[in-house]
Write a protein that holds these residues in place. Structure first.
Motif, PDB file in Angstrom:
ATOM      1  N   ILE A 261     -27.606 -37.870  18.209  1.00 45.56           N
ATOM      2  CA  ILE A 261     -27.552 -37.643  19.657  1.00 45.56           C
ATOM      3  C   ILE A 261     -28.331 -38.706  20.432  1.00 45.56           C
ATOM      4  O   ILE A 261     -28.539 -38.564  21.627  1.00 45.56           O
ATOM      5  N   HIS A 262     -28.754 -39.751  19.749  1.00 45.01           N
ATOM      6  CA  HIS A 262     -29.480 -40.817  20.446  1.00 45.01           C
ATOM      7  C   HIS A 262     -29.090 -42.155  19.827  1.00 45.01           C
ATOM      8  O   HIS A 262     -29.810 -42.722  19.023  1.00 45.01           O
ATOM      9  N   ALA A 263     -27.926 -42.641  20.188  1.00 44.31           N
ATOM     10  CA  ALA A 263     -27.392 -43.867  19.591  1.00 44.31           C
ATOM     11  C   ALA A 263     -26.981 -44.828  20.701  1.00 44.31           C
ATOM     12  O   ALA A 263     -25.960 -44.644  21.353  1.00 44.31           O
ATOM     13  N   HIS A 264     -27.809 -45.868  20.900  1.00 46.64           N
ATOM     14  CA  HIS A 264     -27.543 -46.768  22.028  1.00 46.64           C
ATOM     15  C   HIS A 264     -26.374 -47.692  21.789  1.00 46.64           C
ATOM     16  O   HIS A 264     -25.616 -47.960  22.708  1.00 46.64           O
ATOM     17  N   GLY A 265     -26.222 -48.197  20.572  1.00 44.32           N
ATOM     18  CA  GLY A 265     -25.082 -49.073  20.302  1.00 44.32           C
ATOM     19  C   GLY A 265     -23.814 -48.247  20.310  1.00 44.32           C
ATOM     20  O   GLY A 265     -23.729 -47.251  19.596  1.00 44.32           O
ATOM     21  N   LEU A 285     -27.025 -40.605  24.719  1.00 50.19           N
ATOM     22  CA  LEU A 285     -27.370 -39.566  25.693  1.00 50.19           C
ATOM     23  C   LEU A 285     -28.645 -39.864  26.479  1.00 50.19           C
ATOM     24  O   LEU A 285     -29.009 -39.114  27.365  1.00 50.19           O
ATOM     25  N   GLU A 286     -29.330 -40.955  26.157  1.00 44.79           N
ATOM     26  CA  GLU A 286     -30.564 -41.245  26.886  1.00 44.79           C
ATOM     27  C   GLU A 286     -30.291 -42.211  28.048  1.00 44.79           C
ATOM     28  O   GLU A 286     -30.435 -41.867  29.207  1.00 44.79           O
ATOM     29  N   LEU A 287     -29.865 -43.440  27.711  1.00 39.88           N
ATOM     30  CA  LEU A 287     -29.502 -44.381  28.775  1.00 39.88           C
ATOM     31  C   LEU A 287     -28.225 -43.925  29.478  1.00 39.88           C
ATOM     32  O   LEU A 287     -28.121 -43.954  30.677  1.00 39.88           O
ATOM     33  N   VAL A 418     -36.733 -36.985  24.066  1.00 35.87           N
ATOM     34  CA  VAL A 418     -36.258 -37.900  23.022  1.00 35.87           C
ATOM     35  C   VAL A 418     -37.439 -38.482  22.235  1.00 35.87           C
ATOM     36  O   VAL A 418     -38.574 -38.523  22.711  1.00 35.87           O
ATOM     37  N   HIS A 419     -37.129 -38.925  21.035  1.00 39.39           N
ATOM     38  CA  HIS A 419     -38.084 -39.531  20.084  1.00 39.39           C
ATOM     39  C   HIS A 419     -39.548 -39.161  20.329  1.00 39.39           C
ATOM     40  O   HIS A 419     -40.354 -39.979  20.754  1.00 39.39           O
ATOM     41  N   ILE A 420     -39.883 -37.928  19.965  1.00 36.83           N
ATOM     42  CA  ILE A 420     -41.262 -37.444  20.141  1.00 36.83           C
ATOM     43  C   ILE A 420     -42.227 -38.308  19.333  1.00 36.83           C
ATOM     44  O   ILE A 420     -43.389 -38.493  19.714  1.00 36.83           O
ATOM     45  N   SER A 526     -31.480 -41.264  15.821  1.00 39.26           N
ATOM     46  CA  SER A 526     -31.915 -42.609  15.412  1.00 39.26           C
ATOM     47  C   SER A 526     -32.546 -43.437  16.533  1.00 39.26           C
ATOM     48  O   SER A 526     -33.348 -44.301  16.274  1.00 39.26           O
ATOM     49  N   ASP A 527     -32.142 -43.202  17.786  1.00 42.89           N
ATOM     50  CA  ASP A 527     -32.472 -44.137  18.869  1.00 42.89           C
ATOM     51  C   ASP A 527     -31.973 -45.538  18.494  1.00 42.89           C
ATOM     52  O   ASP A 527     -32.618 -46.541  18.795  1.00 42.89           O
ATOM     53  N   ALA A 528     -30.820 -45.573  17.832  1.00 46.08           N
ATOM     54  CA  ALA A 528     -30.256 -46.847  17.371  1.00 46.08           C
ATOM     55  C   ALA A 528     -30.277 -47.890  18.487  1.00 46.08           C
ATOM     56  O   ALA A 528     -29.873 -47.617  19.604  1.00 46.08           O
TER      57      ALA A 528
HETATM   58 ZN    ZN Z   1     -33.441 -44.639  23.338  1.00 48.25          ZN
END
Ligand code: ZN
Length: 650
Positions: A261-265, A285-287, A418-420, A526-528
């Protein structure tokens, strides 16, 4: 009485037909098998009612015919020529050309056509179940009930059908028994039908055989076979199943496909990396984006894995404030306070994005330092109104968490932090307990973590510039220039800040990462981060790293718990707003066939900060909507089964 027999027979067959239609089944095979049988029966009944009487032999042959067809249908469907059997023995020609057929031949035909073929079928099933590595089936073989019993039952049924055919033929061919011809019809067809119904089991599109099926929703953890039809799971069973395509999963874990749920690419390049790491759904879902419709339109041709996006406060703010940044704000989007009219415009655009089906709302306070509390409240109110989670990259530290919890409490917006791990660093334990406390009060708050002790971001971004421009020189050594691996000093920091590029940020410890990954609160995400062919290794290794290092090597969490954090938890986070997510993150009949199959003994990441492109080992098969995107650890090229994950418009 005998005159009513065809009606009874027909009714019985129609009932069977309806039952077959209701039961979960491969539709295509079902039509092929059943329609001809019904047509034959109907023809027989109509002819009978018109007073036409055949010899008993004709009835036998006609009732066998559908069964013969069933066998043929099976194999035609699998594109295996099966009529070698009739060709080799010349049976069909015999039947057609010889006016009189000997009793022996009729018996032989019946035995071969019904009993022998069907029995072999069941025998193969039986042998497979007992000795094919299916441990549970093997146990059943030793006495308890299970698929072995079913195989035996089917064999018995087939044999009875064959014997009944022969006995009836022998009885009916005697002179003076013509009245009973209809009786022959009555008994023969159900015999053949029963046989057909019991042995003509489903041929699935694909089957996954004898894997250790792990489903965190049902807690199932056992060796099972899975059948897939039309991109969905059609059966999970201890019984032997057949498919047009088979994946041998012996010794492997079969899990729901991982949901990130956190994949920038969100490009074909990154979707490929994600799939090699077992991910079947990757969401930004973040940016997020500022134009939801356009974002989905760009991917309408299909992608390798499922994809989706949020309406992003950062992106919307960049558009409203006319920021010149490409990925993240670099000008007014970050540093200028919005006017009341601009705040209204930002909230309105976020609402429009939700209306266009954005998965939820994204925000990142450190990227928009000029956003006032008033502006953030306006955004949170939109989230509350739409009952959609707002995914927030908070201002680092416990104070930042307090700030966002108060925004959520004041507006009643569902919140996802996100990413605690990177937001909390040394404060990870205390910040996790703050989230626990909020949840205990009934607040809808969730969080996520990634398994790396360094982060990575653009050196030009506000998150880096705001801290390190004013930090003591010694702290600059926390930054690693990714391209060269060098730690920065004041001079190189200034230099690279002018050119731009990714920096690795070493601010966390392994001890804190373990706390974050272990916590029952955290979803694995991942925050990829990937740009211009390079990025953070978490892009290519997050999920395999958790499975290899935190489950197998350090036993920080159980395998089932890890799978739950990668599948069920993210699906549940999103399903209130995106009902399609109810069919993901689970292995159950009817769920989407998004499946990840890995070897728990070898799975591990290989990517590093210097070599982030290395794909993991041990992720053997990755299936999206029933289609393999990874086979035997290698990406399958040219497949795009991935679909849009999108909320219904409200
Ligand atoms: Zn992020």
């Amino acid at each position: 009485m005998t005159d009513r027999i065809p009606h009874v027979l027909l009714a019985a067959y129609v009932a069977l037909f309806i039952w077959g239609a209701i039961a979960p089944y491969d539709r295509a095979v079902w039509w092929v098998e059943n329609v001809p049988i019904v047509l034959v029966v109907l023809t027989l009944v109509i002819l009978y009612m018109r007073g036409v009487r055949f010899s008993a032999l004709a009835y036998i042959l006609m009732s066998i015919l559908p069964y013969w067809h069933t066998i043929g249908g099976h194999y035609t469907f699998e594109r295996v020529p099966f009529d070698w059997f009739s060709r080799a023995f010349g049976f069909e020609e015999y039947l057609i050309t010889r006016k009189r057929m000997s009793v022996a031949l009729a018996c032989l035909f019946a035995i071969f056509a019904i009993s022998f073929v069907a029995m072999s079928y069941e025998l193969i099933e039986w042998i497979y179940a007992a000795y094919g590595g299916n441990a549970e089936a093997g146990a059943d073989f030793l006495g308890s009930q299970g698929d072995i019993w079913d195989a035996q039952k089917d064999m018995l049924m087939d044999t009875l059908g064959a014997i009944a055919s022969i006995l009836l033929y022998l009885t009916l061919r005697k002179p003076g028994r013509s009245l009973n011809k209809s009786l022959g019809l009555l008994l023969l067809i159900p015999a053949a039908t029963l046989s057909a119904q019991t042995t003509a089991s489903t041929i699935y599109d694909r089957v996954i055989l004898a894997g250790r099926v792990m489903d965190p929703a049902s807690k199932l953890d056992a060796v099972r076979n899975i059948g897939i039809v039309d991109g969905r799971i059609a059966v999970i069973t201890t019984q032997a199943v057949r498919g047009r395509d088979t994946i041998d999963a012996r010794g492997l874990v079969v899990a729901p496909g991982f949901i990130d749920i956190h994949a920038h690419g969100q490009t074909p390049e990154t979707y490929r990396y994600y799939s090699l790491d077992g991910v079947t759904t990757a969401l930004e879902l973040e940016l997020g984006t500022s134009d939801v419709d356009a974002w989905y339109r760009e991917r309408i041709a299909g992608e390798r894995i499922n994809y989706g996006v949020s309406i992003g406060h950062i992106k919307v703010r960049m558009a409203v404030m006319h920021d010149s940044g490409t990925v993240m704000p670099v000008g007014d989007g970050a540093y200028r306070a919005a006017t009341p009219a601009q705040i209204v415009e930002i909230a309105k655009r976020i609402e429009i994005g939700l209306g266009e089906g954005a998965v939820d709302i994204g925000a990142g306070f450190p990227y928009t330092p000029a956003a006032t509390r008033e502006e953030l409240l306006a955004v949170f109110r939109v989230a509350a109104k739409a009952r959609t989670p707002i995914h927030v990259h908070i201002t680092p530290g416990a104070a930042g968490l307090k700030e966002v919890l108060s925004l959520a409490r004041e507006t009643n917006a569902p919140l996802h932090v996100v990413h605690i791990n990177s937001a909390a660093l040394a404060e990870t334990p205390v910040m996790l307990s703050m989230i626990s406390a909020a949840r205990a009060l009934g607040r809808d708050v969730t969080t996520e973590a990634y398994p790396y002790d360094a982060g990575m971001t653009e050196i030009k971004s506000a998150t880096i510039q705001d801290i390190y421009k004013i930090a003591p020189d010694a702290r600059l050594a926390e930054l690693e220039w990714q391209k060269t691996g060098e730690r920065l000093n004041r001079e190189s920091f200034e230099r690279y800040s002018r050119t731009g590029g990714p920096v690795v940020v070493h601010t966390n410890t392994e001890q804190m990462v373990v706390v974050a990954i272990k916590s029952p609160l955290t979803i694995i995400a991942s925050d990829a981060y990937w740009q211009n062919g390079t990025g953070h290794p978490r892009t290519t290794g997050t999920f395999s790293r958790v499975l290899g290092r935190y489950v197998r090597e350090t036993h920080s969490l159980s395998l089932m718990e890890a799978i739950r954090k990668m599948t069920l938890m993210p699906a549940q986070r999103l399903e209130a707003r995106v009902p399609a997510m109810r069919q993901k993150g689970r292995l159950r009949v009817g769920a989407d066939a998004d499946i990840t199959i890995f070897d728990p003994r070898t799975v591990v990441d290989r990517s590093t900060y210097r070599e982030p492109t290395l794909s993991p080992v041990g992720i053997q098969h990755v299936i999206v909507s029933g289609v393999s995107v990874v086979t035997k650890g290698r990406a399958v090229e040219g497949v795009t089964p991935g679909k849009a994950v999108r909320a219904p418009a409200f």
